[in-house]
Design a protein around this motif. Structure first.
Motif, PDB file in Angstrom:
ATOM      1  N   VAL A 191       0.837  -1.196   0.000  1.00 11.30           N
ATOM      2  CA  VAL A 191       0.000   0.000   0.000  1.00 11.30           C
ATOM      3  C   VAL A 191       0.873   1.247   0.000  1.00 11.30           C
ATOM      4  N   ARG A 192       0.236   2.351  -0.329  1.00 12.93           N
ATOM      5  CA  ARG A 192       0.862   3.662  -0.216  1.00 12.93           C
ATOM      6  C   ARG A 192      -0.168   4.582   0.413  1.00 12.93           C
ATOM      7  N   GLY A 193       0.061   4.932   1.675  1.00 10.87           N
ATOM      8  CA  GLY A 193      -0.938   5.654   2.444  1.00 10.87           C
ATOM      9  C   GLY A 193      -0.625   7.128   2.598  1.00 10.87           C
ATOM     10  N   THR A 222      -0.121   3.520   8.263  1.00 11.07           N
ATOM     11  CA  THR A 222       0.593   3.936   7.058  1.00 11.07           C
ATOM     12  C   THR A 222       1.526   5.087   7.406  1.00 11.07           C
ATOM     13  N   ARG A 223       2.668   5.140   6.731  1.00 12.78           N
ATOM     14  CA  ARG A 223       3.663   6.160   7.050  1.00 12.78           C
ATOM     15  C   ARG A 223       3.564   7.384   6.159  1.00 12.78           C
ATOM     16  N   GLY A 224       2.749   7.313   5.112  1.00 12.41           N
ATOM     17  CA  GLY A 224       2.594   8.462   4.235  1.00 12.41           C
ATOM     18  C   GLY A 224       3.798   8.637   3.328  1.00 12.41           C
ATOM     19  N   GLY A 225       3.744   9.689   2.525  1.00 11.64           N
ATOM     20  CA  GLY A 225       4.868   9.948   1.636  1.00 11.64           C
ATOM     21  C   GLY A 225       4.715   9.241   0.301  1.00 11.64           C
ATOM     22  N   TYR A 227       6.421   6.789  -0.998  1.00  5.07           N
ATOM     23  CA  TYR A 227       6.984   5.448  -1.115  1.00  5.07           C
ATOM     24  C   TYR A 227       5.947   4.387  -0.746  1.00  5.07           C
ATOM     25  N   TRP A 228       6.071   3.238  -1.418  1.00  5.98           N
ATOM     26  CA  TRP A 228       5.219   2.097  -1.112  1.00  5.98           C
ATOM     27  C   TRP A 228       5.734   1.395   0.136  1.00  5.98           C
ATOM     28  N   GLN A 229       4.834   0.733   0.843  1.00  3.19           N
ATOM     29  CA  GLN A 229       5.211  -0.073   1.992  1.00  3.19           C
ATOM     30  C   GLN A 229       4.519  -1.427   1.905  1.00  3.19           C
ATOM     31  N   ILE A 230       5.228  -2.449   2.325  1.00  2.60           N
ATOM     32  CA  ILE A 230       4.685  -3.814   2.363  1.00  2.60           C
ATOM     33  C   ILE A 230       4.430  -4.179   3.823  1.00  2.60           C
ATOM     34  N   ALA A 231       3.176  -4.423   4.143  1.00  2.00           N
ATOM     35  CA  ALA A 231       2.780  -4.767   5.506  1.00  2.00           C
ATOM     36  C   ALA A 231       2.479  -6.259   5.577  1.00  2.00           C
ATOM     37  N   LYS A 232       3.154  -6.938   6.489  1.00  2.00           N
ATOM     38  CA  LYS A 232       2.922  -8.368   6.717  1.00  2.00           C
ATOM     39  C   LYS A 232       2.347  -8.530   8.115  1.00  2.00           C
ATOM     40  N   ILE A 233       1.118  -8.993   8.181  1.00  2.00           N
ATOM     41  CA  ILE A 233       0.383  -9.073   9.446  1.00  2.00           C
ATOM     42  C   ILE A 233      -0.024 -10.527   9.698  1.00  2.00           C
TER      43      ILE A 233
END
Length: 306
Positions: A191-193, A222-225, A227-233
């Motif tokens: 995601v990209r938040g 989400t960290r914003g900005g 850049y994409w982030q991959i979250a593994k939950i």
């Protein structure tokens, strides 16, 4: 306590069976308007799956037939695919560690059509708005405006939520089915938040009405900005709730009976929100051995809320 007139009392004695708790009591209130009538509260039985938020449109039989003929070709293709899978009998028995199996890859409009969006304004309970569209990067964009204003109707106390949710998975000819994720233990999202926190929702509607609103929640930060982030939950981190309330008695997700997956925004921060999603997938992590992250108390029989 309101007094009942003598005529009403005599009428009740003659027709006591008619006005019993199993009969119709409306005539009683017509005979004596001073008797107060309060609406029934069905605490132990759900009348419908959506808990009073049934927005189904009434369609005539002729329109049903027309729509059925339009979808007949697609349903036959699904039925053919089911027969093919039945003959091949080649189910997925092992999930390879470290590999992400995609459930939804949001690179096409057809994938977005498998989801629906809703907000408090859809039910006249607020003023929030949201939608799910393709972004400029060719990915899903869940965006809208969160509004915390409460309608002045004396009924609504809190407002401000938007949500997207997958449609019910079905086999051919509209037969209800479920997702089977029992081979995996981790949910993966790219995601990209915008810096907000979103709520991930996994629904496991059971057969009985007491389980119709069972949803497992976990907060996605989400960290914003740019850049994409991959979250593994891990699935063990999801907590059980029903109608927005965390349950006293917790239990693990039934991963072989998942009916819906959704994301909601309701962090009580008014303003615009945007969450761009590239894919949602599953993964098996052999290093994660935790079955359930929260305590499950052993209680006496018939004691739940401990």
């Amino acid at each position: 306590m309101a007094l009942i007139s003598t005529n009403v009392y005599r009428h009740l004695l003659k027709n006591i069976r008619q006005y019993s708790i199993f009969g119709n009591s409306d005539t009683l209130f017509k005979l004596n308007p001073s008797v107060q009538n309060t609406p029934k509260r069905l605490l132990f039985w759900e009348n419908e799956r959506k808990g009073g938020y049934n927005t189904a449109e009434k369609v005539s039989i002729l329109d049903h037939l027309k729509n059925g003929f339009k979808e007949l070709n697609y349903e036959l293709i699904l039925f053919k695919q089911e027969l093919k899978e039945l003959v091949e009998t080649d189910p997925l028995l092992v999930a390879r560690p470290g590999e992400t199996d995609l459930i939804w890859c949001f690179n096409d409009q057809n994938v977005l059509d498998k989801f629906v969006t809703t907000s408090d304004s859809d039910h006249n309970e607020g003023y929030s708005q949201c939608s799910l569209n393709m972004s400029s990067a060719g990915r899903a964009l869940f965006h809208g405006h969160l509004d915390l204003r409460v309608p002045k109707d004396g009924r609504i106390k809190k407002a401000g939520y938007c949500a997207m949710r997958s449609k019910r998975v079905r086999k051919s000819f509209k037969r209800e089915s479920t997702y089977n994720w029992h081979l995996y233990n981790t949910l993966v999202l790219k995601v990209r938040g915008d810096g907000r926190s979103y709520l991930l929702n996994i629904s496991c509607e059971g057969y009985y009405d007491i389980t119709w609103n069972d949803i497992y929640h976990y907060v996605l930060y989400t960290r914003g900005g740019p850049y994409w982030q991959i979250a593994k939950i891990p699935f063990s981190k999801f907590i059980l709730g029903s109608k927005g309330r965390v349950q006293d008695k917790q239990n693990r997700i039934c991963l072989d009976r998942v009916t819906h997956f959704g994301i909601s925004c309701g962090d009580k921060i008014p303003g615009r929100f945007e969450l761009e999603i590239e894919y949602i997938g599953l993964e098996f992590d052999p290093t994660h051995e935790e079955e359930f992250a929260y305590e499950m108390y052993k209680t006496e029989r018939y004691i739940v809320g401990v």
